[in-house]
Design a protein around this motif. Structure first.
Motif, mmCIF file in Angstrom:
data_model
loop_
_atom_site.group_PDB
_atom_site.id
_atom_site.type_symbol
_atom_site.label_atom_id
_atom_site.label_comp_id
_atom_site.label_asym_id
_atom_site.label_seq_id
_atom_site.Cartn_x
_atom_site.Cartn_y
_atom_site.Cartn_z
ATOM 1 N N GLY A 9 0.814 -1.209 0.000
ATOM 2 C CA GLY A 9 0.000 0.000 0.000
ATOM 3 C C GLY A 9 0.845 1.256 0.000
ATOM 4 N N ILE A 10 1.916 1.246 0.774
ATOM 5 C CA ILE A 10 2.801 2.417 0.812
ATOM 6 C C ILE A 10 3.525 2.585 -0.524
ATOM 7 N N ILE A 11 3.966 1.475 -1.105
ATOM 8 C CA ILE A 11 4.672 1.546 -2.395
ATOM 9 C C ILE A 11 3.742 2.053 -3.494
ATOM 10 N N THR A 12 2.529 1.487 -3.568
ATOM 11 C CA THR A 12 1.590 1.936 -4.601
ATOM 12 C C THR A 12 1.126 3.365 -4.326
ATOM 13 N N GLY A 13 1.066 3.736 -3.044
ATOM 14 C CA GLY A 13 0.727 5.120 -2.717
ATOM 15 C C GLY A 13 1.791 6.082 -3.200
ATOM 16 N N ALA A 14 3.048 5.678 -3.087
ATOM 17 C CA ALA A 14 4.137 6.525 -3.585
ATOM 18 C C ALA A 14 4.058 6.667 -5.104
ATOM 19 N N ALA A 15 3.735 5.564 -5.779
ATOM 20 C CA ALA A 15 3.586 5.621 -7.239
ATOM 21 C C ALA A 15 2.431 6.536 -7.630
ATOM 22 N N TRP A 16 1.337 6.434 -6.876
ATOM 23 C CA TRP A 16 0.189 7.303 -7.141
ATOM 24 C C TRP A 16 0.550 8.767 -6.889
ATOM 25 N N ALA A 17 1.283 9.036 -5.794
ATOM 26 C CA ALA A 17 1.681 10.408 -5.480
ATOM 27 C C ALA A 17 2.538 10.993 -6.598
ATOM 28 N N ASN A 18 3.419 10.183 -7.139
ATOM 29 C CA ASN A 18 4.258 10.667 -8.240
ATOM 30 C C ASN A 18 3.415 10.984 -9.473
ATOM 31 N N TYR A 19 2.399 10.149 -9.717
ATOM 32 C CA TYR A 19 1.498 10.394 -10.850
ATOM 33 C C TYR A 19 0.686 11.670 -10.635
ATOM 34 N N ALA A 20 0.184 11.857 -9.395
ATOM 35 C CA ALA A 20 -0.733 12.964 -9.124
ATOM 36 C C ALA A 20 -0.018 14.281 -8.860
ATOM 37 N N TRP A 21 1.116 14.225 -8.133
ATOM 38 C CA TRP A 21 1.753 15.461 -7.680
ATOM 39 C C TRP A 21 3.214 15.593 -8.108
ATOM 40 N N GLY A 22 3.719 14.595 -8.822
ATOM 41 C CA GLY A 22 5.069 14.702 -9.344
ATOM 42 C C GLY A 22 6.166 14.402 -8.351
ATOM 43 N N THR A 23 5.830 13.796 -7.220
ATOM 44 C CA THR A 23 6.843 13.419 -6.234
ATOM 45 C C THR A 23 6.402 12.144 -5.529
ATOM 46 N N TYR A 24 7.359 11.267 -5.254
ATOM 47 C CA TYR A 24 7.015 10.001 -4.613
ATOM 48 C C TYR A 24 6.712 10.163 -3.125
ATOM 49 N N TRP A 25 7.317 11.146 -2.503
ATOM 50 C CA TRP A 25 7.154 11.296 -1.048
ATOM 51 C C TRP A 25 7.289 12.765 -0.688
ATOM 52 N N SER A 26 6.345 13.269 0.099
ATOM 53 C CA SER A 26 6.379 14.692 0.449
ATOM 54 C C SER A 26 6.221 14.930 1.948
ATOM 55 N N TRP A 27 6.282 13.872 2.750
ATOM 56 C CA TRP A 27 6.102 13.965 4.201
ATOM 57 C C TRP A 27 4.778 14.623 4.571
ATOM 58 N N ASP A 28 3.781 14.369 3.760
ATOM 59 C CA ASP A 28 2.405 14.703 4.107
ATOM 60 C C ASP A 28 2.046 13.964 5.403
ATOM 61 N N PRO A 29 1.157 14.517 6.266
ATOM 62 C CA PRO A 29 0.821 13.826 7.526
ATOM 63 C C PRO A 29 0.393 12.372 7.335
ATOM 64 N N LYS A 30 -0.373 12.095 6.297
ATOM 65 C CA LYS A 30 -0.800 10.709 6.054
ATOM 66 C C LYS A 30 0.401 9.828 5.721
ATOM 67 N N GLU A 31 1.305 10.331 4.914
ATOM 68 C CA GLU A 31 2.497 9.561 4.564
ATOM 69 C C GLU A 31 3.358 9.306 5.802
ATOM 70 N N THR A 32 3.499 10.331 6.619
ATOM 71 C CA THR A 32 4.317 10.197 7.823
ATOM 72 C C THR A 32 3.726 9.160 8.770
ATOM 73 N N TRP A 33 2.417 9.236 8.977
ATOM 74 C CA TRP A 33 1.783 8.291 9.897
ATOM 75 C C TRP A 33 1.742 6.878 9.325
ATOM 76 N N SER A 34 1.622 6.754 8.019
ATOM 77 C CA SER A 34 1.668 5.407 7.438
ATOM 78 C C SER A 34 3.038 4.778 7.677
#
Length: 284
Positions: free
Chosen positions: A205-230
């Protein structure tokens, strides 16, 4: 029959299942336990059908953009409940310990009753960031993992309730309510195996979320609160498995860590969405 009606049937079935399992603990009636299990299966089938119908209904909205029903808080809650029941039914088939239903079905019922009575059921067009198959993969893997963690939490609560009296009994078979609980070694085993199911799913889920984030916002990881808590949740369960493999953590310590992990999971899922702002705020 529309999806809302099917979800109502799901909620009623989960309620009936929960009550039946609680009565089973009080009466030891296998017939009542069977009713509880049938209720879980009916709710699972109704929920599966409801999600399929809601998927079809998404094609009927003016935008015409059909989508998997996993993109808002209402839909994620009902999928979370579905995931809990799926993992529970798998565990039930393997272990046939009906008493655990009294500690797991309530999680699914509480989710469904909140979704049906307290959340907006409207099917809205997707924002551009959500129009990606990566979202589907991300949500499915995460929530299947969450469902496994819910099962682990439920059996861990049972373990902590039973272990003290069992130790004080000095080998004497427990009677009464605690006598209905599975042996503590079985509860510990279910806890461990549920987390062994959930952890790789959360990782995916975290890996596919990173792929989705890159598709949607152009970055794999942005330390968004949800990303941090995951990531925090991931580390809690990684610590559970590491401690079990390298230090032999079983019993109370494993049960407490499982409960802490599920509490962190719930905060990651609901607390972050409802209390903190970030890129995932649209999910509420």
């Amino acid at each position: 029959m529309d999806s809302s009606m099917l979800f109502n049937i799901t909620t009623i079935a989960f309620f009936a299942s929960m009550v039946a399992f609680l009565i089973y603990l009080a009466t030891r009636s296998e017939s009542v336990a069977l009713i509880g299990n049938v209720g879980a299966w009916v709710g699972f089938v109704a929920s599966t059908a409801a999600m399929g119908v809601r998927w079809y209904e998404s094609y009927q909205i003016p935008s015409g953009y059909g989508r998997v029903p996993l993109t808002n808080l209402y839909e994620s809650i009902v999928f979370f409940a579905w995931s809990i029941i799926l993992i529970y039914l798998i565990v039930d088939i393997k272990y046939k310990q009906r008493a655990i239903g009294a500690f797991i079905i309530p999680f699914a019922f509480m989710g469904m009753i909140w979704a049906q009575l307290g959340l907006d059921k409207t099917i809205e067009p997707l924002v551009p960031a959500l129009q990606s198959n990566w979202l589907t993969y991300h949500v499915i893997t995460c929530f299947l993992g969450y469902g496994a963690f819910a099962v682990a939490c439920g059996v861990s609560i049972m373990y902590l309730i039973k272990i003290g009296p069992e130790e004080r009994s000095k080998g004497t078979t427990l009677t009464g309510l605690l006598g209905m609980f599975p042996p503590t070694r079985v509860l510990d085993d279910i806890n461990y195996k549920s987390i062994m199911i959930g952890f790789p799913l959360l990782t995916l889920g975290i890996i596919t979320g990173a792929a989705w984030a890159n598709y949607a916002w152009g970055t794999y990881w942005s330390w968004d609160p949800k990303e941090t808590w995951s990531l925090i949740v991931w580390f809690v369960y990684a610590a559970f498995l590491h401690a079990r493999f390298t230090r032999g953590w079983v019993g109370r310590r494993a049960a407490w860590l499982s409960i802490i992990g599920f509490a962190a999971t719930i905060f990651c899922y609901l607390g972050v969405n409802l209390l903190l702002s970030g890129l995932h705020s649209y999910g509420s």
